[in-house]
Design a protein around this motif. Structure first.
Motif, short mmCIF file in Angstrom:
data_model
loop_
_atom_site.label_atom_id
_atom_site.label_comp_id
_atom_site.label_asym_id
_atom_site.label_seq_id
_atom_site.Cartn_x
_atom_site.Cartn_y
_atom_site.Cartn_z
N ARG A 215 -11.01 13.41 -1.43
CA ARG A 215 -10.09 12.19 -1.90
C ARG A 215 -10.11 11.12 -1.09
O ARG A 215 -10.20 10.12 -1.55
CB ARG A 215 -8.68 12.83 -2.09
CG ARG A 215 -7.57 11.88 -2.78
CD ARG A 215 -6.41 12.41 -3.25
NE ARG A 215 -5.54 12.35 -2.19
CZ ARG A 215 -4.98 11.53 -1.66
NH1 ARG A 215 -4.60 10.23 -2.49
NH2 ARG A 215 -4.05 11.52 -0.74
N LEU A 216 -9.77 11.38 0.33
CA LEU A 216 -9.81 9.85 1.04
C LEU A 216 -10.90 9.50 1.58
O LEU A 216 -11.07 8.30 1.59
CB LEU A 216 -8.92 10.69 2.44
CG LEU A 216 -7.50 11.31 2.15
CD1 LEU A 216 -6.91 11.75 3.60
CD2 LEU A 216 -6.62 10.09 1.60
N LYS B 264 -12.44 4.04 2.21
CA LYS B 264 -12.29 4.31 0.80
C LYS B 264 -12.42 2.87 -0.03
O LYS B 264 -13.14 2.92 -0.91
CB LYS B 264 -11.00 4.94 0.29
CG LYS B 264 -11.13 5.27 -1.05
CD LYS B 264 -10.11 6.48 -1.73
CE LYS B 264 -10.33 6.73 -3.14
NZ LYS B 264 -9.30 7.95 -3.33
N LEU C 142 -8.06 -2.34 -5.46
CA LEU C 142 -7.20 -1.14 -5.16
C LEU C 142 -5.83 -1.64 -4.87
O LEU C 142 -5.78 -2.73 -3.98
CB LEU C 142 -7.74 -0.54 -4.02
CG LEU C 142 -9.17 0.19 -3.94
CD1 LEU C 142 -9.46 1.03 -2.70
CD2 LEU C 142 -9.33 1.05 -5.20
N HIS D 217 -3.67 3.00 -6.71
CA HIS D 217 -5.03 3.39 -6.37
C HIS D 217 -4.92 4.38 -5.08
O HIS D 217 -5.71 4.99 -4.68
CB HIS D 217 -6.09 2.49 -6.50
CG HIS D 217 -6.10 1.69 -7.69
ND1 HIS D 217 -5.55 0.58 -7.89
CD2 HIS D 217 -6.92 1.99 -8.89
CE1 HIS D 217 -5.73 0.01 -9.09
NE2 HIS D 217 -6.58 1.13 -9.51
N PHE D 218 -3.81 4.08 -4.34
CA PHE D 218 -3.77 4.63 -3.18
C PHE D 218 -1.96 4.86 -2.73
O PHE D 218 -1.37 4.10 -3.21
CB PHE D 218 -4.51 4.21 -1.95
CG PHE D 218 -4.19 2.63 -1.61
CD1 PHE D 218 -3.18 2.42 -0.72
CD2 PHE D 218 -4.79 1.78 -2.22
CE1 PHE D 218 -2.97 1.28 -0.55
CE2 PHE D 218 -4.63 0.48 -1.93
CZ PHE D 218 -3.64 0.14 -1.03
N ASP E 244 -12.05 9.80 -9.79
CA ASP E 244 -12.04 9.34 -8.15
C ASP E 244 -13.19 10.34 -7.28
O ASP E 244 -13.23 10.69 -6.18
CB ASP E 244 -10.92 9.92 -7.41
CG ASP E 244 -10.18 8.41 -6.79
OD1 ASP E 244 -10.77 7.29 -7.56
OD2 ASP E 244 -9.18 8.44 -6.21
N ASP F 43 -8.53 5.57 6.67
CA ASP F 43 -8.63 6.47 5.32
C ASP F 43 -9.04 5.02 4.32
O ASP F 43 -9.95 5.22 3.53
CB ASP F 43 -8.05 7.46 4.98
CG ASP F 43 -8.09 8.64 5.76
OD1 ASP F 43 -8.96 8.84 6.15
OD2 ASP F 43 -6.96 9.50 5.90
N LEU F 44 -8.17 4.10 4.22
CA LEU F 44 -8.07 3.14 3.27
C LEU F 44 -9.11 2.10 3.62
O LEU F 44 -9.93 1.86 2.48
CB LEU F 44 -6.56 2.44 3.37
CG LEU F 44 -6.57 1.32 2.22
CD1 LEU F 44 -6.86 1.78 0.74
CD2 LEU F 44 -5.36 0.51 2.50
N VAL G 44 -0.79 5.54 3.18
CA VAL G 44 -2.07 5.96 3.52
C VAL G 44 -2.36 5.45 4.99
O VAL G 44 -2.15 4.32 5.32
CB VAL G 44 -3.06 5.39 2.55
CG1 VAL G 44 -3.20 3.76 2.61
CG2 VAL G 44 -4.42 6.10 2.72
N LEU H 27 -5.10 15.23 -5.28
CA LEU H 27 -4.29 14.18 -5.64
C LEU H 27 -2.89 15.04 -6.23
O LEU H 27 -1.96 14.63 -6.10
CB LEU H 27 -4.55 13.13 -6.83
CG LEU H 27 -3.47 12.21 -7.08
CD1 LEU H 27 -3.22 11.27 -6.03
CD2 LEU H 27 -4.15 11.21 -8.18
#
Lengths: 340, 340
Positions: A199-200, A66, A48, A53-54, A275, A62-63, A58, A171
């Motif tokens: 999404r997150l 994910k 990522l 990709h993020f 996603d 959350d990252l 962020v 998104l």
């Protein structure tokens, strides 16, 4: 390496590097030493990149979630049981340092790792002049066999778990909120939070994947590039075609509220948006009762959205898309928006 | 993903993704499926960033070799047998594309992979706005046990394989050649090629590592951060101290020609320079005959460079460095030049 790198590795090790099933030697040596207890292994790697990709800003929690989730989703699609993972972090220099960021990242990672039984056993931490880049390798064990993308058969029903399109809609809403030109969807404010959560923090469908494999499902993959692109992977690998009934694609209540009969949105979000991290799988109709039972016991809805067809001697599109029993020609649906 | 990414993955798959021992399902699905045949696993992950770990204009064939080699070196230090690996490539956009670059990269990778029996079974290819970034995960099997860094014992001899300092000297020469300010070593032109070969194509000491482990060596690690820093990892993990005789550090003929009695160079290259990818290992003197036999059969010289000492109750430096039997105080030797 010098001081800072070791300190970050020690911080990660302290937060995430505890023991785990089959961990003979975890983080802190040249390599980890693991015991798969006689089982076969399943492994996958995903990268990522911030800004691709993020979002670079962020929430690190959350990252962390994910980064692990998207890798676990690959194991779910094989029907494997996750065990171990390795994490590489390429970090841009920041004046304020990474310690609080790493704490939050580790918290999000840990929440998912603990609930899925995955131990961090190694990795690397380096500096980069570019964007924050994460690579995760997951390792799991296959108790009996695996599901693969080349195992669809004519007559199989095409199923998906959960719902599609939430992350892609979220998104778009995030782009709208950031004022990006060309993103002018009227945001469904009340539903935005539910979509954003999907999404997150995607949920890898591990329990369902393992149970489906054990019940005899031979063909699955995880839906990450968008339903149509991913189904196409199955069809290409299996040398087959398919019919899909667009209105059968399962939508969350939040997405249903804002998609209505708008075919552009149907195309953009559940059909080709990425996603989702749901599973697409193909199974003969005789397995339907068993699959519905598994879905019930996993508290995860599954939906039949089409059928695998024999290969056509004529070169045509691999998927015939129907809308309320009528063939549908959608412009440009093969082109998924990505950098490469 | 879209077309370009799949094309690159297919190109890599075509060049490198052939079968291998224990590969039940290789590249091309959500994950690979592997059979460790009842053995325990050893795994490690390393990331290389252009401009930090290699020159951005590196010959891609050399980069392919080195990306794999530095990972295999970790397995060598554990005494493991390499089997499989995964490769993530984060590629900056280039107008000319990546196809010829990937061909050359794959050629360098393949040369080492084939000779060491490693199959590429998965990975990822993404775009980045930053520098080219590679992450490799290697997987190997441990036939009996492993060597670890926390297993040194007082009285053990400290050995190193091969020679130290070549890569660090070559890097300085490369900086001189590029006119970087502060790099004004008089380059030993005739030796430069030999040193450069060691920097670009390190040889993981896999055969020696496995044989040493089988012969009873319990403690080893690979020398990548510089001899002194890596020995310090052993000492910290084992809770011990050491004596090292600086003039015993083994030098290649090329390096010996240009180092002479210059203590600054001894310190800078073999003592603290990185990227050697030799093994440092500790073993009781009773193992010396067996180790020399192994070294002979691997055609790899090994050299005893010091001895492990008991922990000192006084907080002192962990390594006492001697030069021709006299204690040596070198300024700033703990600081290794790296970004973090």
């Amino acid at each position: 390496m010098a001081v800072g790198e070791f300190a970050l590795i020690e911080q990660l090790q302290g937060r995430l590097g505890g023991g785990g099933k089959g961990v003979l030697l975890g983080m802190g040596d040249d390599a980890a030493w693991l015991d798969p207890a006689g089982q076969s292994l399943v492994t996958s790697m995903d990268t990522l990149v911030a800004g691709r990709h993020f979002f670079a800003d962020v929430d690190p929690a959350d990252l962390g979630w994910k980064a692990l989730a998207v890798n676990l989703s690959d194991l779910a699609a094989m029907g494997a049981q996750p065990r171990w993972c390795l994490l590489s972090l390429a970090l841009p220099m920041r004046a304020e340092g990474y310690s609080p960021w790493l704490e939050a990242f580790a918290e999000g990672w840990h929440t998912l790792a603990e609930s899925t039984g995955v131990a961090l056993v190694g990795g690397d931490t380096v500096a980069t002049d570019g964007p924050l880049t994460l690579t995760v390798t997951v390792l799991g064990v296959a108790e009996q066999g695996i599901m693969r993308r080349d195992a669809a058969r004519p007559g199989d029903l095409i199923w998906v778990t959960g719902t599609l399109g939430d992350a892609a809609a979220a998104l778009d809403l995030a782009f709208v909120a950031r004022g990006l030109p060309g993103y002018d969807f009227a945001g469904p404010a009340t539903q935005a939070q539910a979509l954003e959560a999907r999404r997150l923090r995607p949920l890898p469908r591990l329990d369902f994947g393992r149970a489906a494999q054990a019940a005899g499902v031979a063909c699955a993959l995880d839906c990450s590039d968008g339903f149509l692109a991913d189904l196409d992977h199955i069809l290409k690998a299996s040398g087959l075609r398919a019919r899909v009934d667009l209105e059968h694609l399962p939508l969350s209540p939040a997405l249903r509220d804002c998609i209505d009969q708008d075919l552009v949105r149907w195309q953009r979000w559940p059909l080709t948006g990425g996603d989702d991290y749901e599973l697409i799988f193909c199974a003969p109709p005789s397995l339907t009762p068993a699959l519905l039972n598994i879905a019930h016991s996993c508290a995860l809805p599954i939906t039949a959205v089409g059928q695998i067809l024999p290969a056509d001697s004529q070169p045509t599109e691999s998927v015939d898309i129907y809308w309320q029993e009528r063939p549908l020609a959608l412009p440009g649906i093969r082109g998924h928006q990505h950098v490469f």
